[in-house]
Design a protein around this motif. Structure first.
Motif: not given
Length: 147
Positions: A7-36
């Protein structure tokens, strides 16, 4: 190797941390979307499982971070099923951007009764629907140990 649902998702700005990368906790959210979405494609819609007398809960989750996905990246979440037990299943998600591994992990789910939350056996139709996604190295109940 079995089929791999992706399943493909596009990273949204609000999912990035101050370092400009996806905040670690969002990967489990991404996983949940893909599992659904995998469940919807292979088994049924999310509401139908509760109506059928079972639910799925996370018992354990582990994610290894390799490289950071960034704003507007397209993240492909591959969902190989590593194990189909009697009452549980294990998925080993891989998060990729343009073929580069961002993160991977392992999530163990347990089948439960929606009312009592007691463990219950994986329904046969669910096992049959997920069997094509089982990795060759994975195990189905009756072929090895584990619940």
């Amino acid at each position: 190797m079995g089929q791999i649902f992706s399943h493909r998702l596009r990273v949204r700005y609000s999912e990035c941390d101050q370092q400009g990368v996806v905040f670690n906790g969002h990967y489990l959210f991404f996983y949940d979307v893909a599992l659904t979405e995998m469940w919807r494609a292979a088994v049924s819609g999310p509401d139908e499982m509760v109506d059928a007398g079972y639910d799925l809960v996370v018992a354990e989750a582990r994610i290894r971070y390799r490289e950071g996905a960034r704003f507007d990246d397209l993240v492909d979440i591959e969902m190989p099923v590593a194990h189909l037990g009697t009452t549980s299943m294990i998925v080993r998600p891989r998060f990729l951007v343009e073929g580069r591994l961002m993160a991977d992990g392992e999530v163990r789910h347990v089948f439960v009764d929606p009312g009592s939350k007691a463990k219950r056996e994986m329904p046969g139709d669910v096992r049959a629907a997920l069997a094509p996604y089982l990795e060759e190295t994975g195990q189905a109940a009756g072929t090895g140990s584990g619940s």
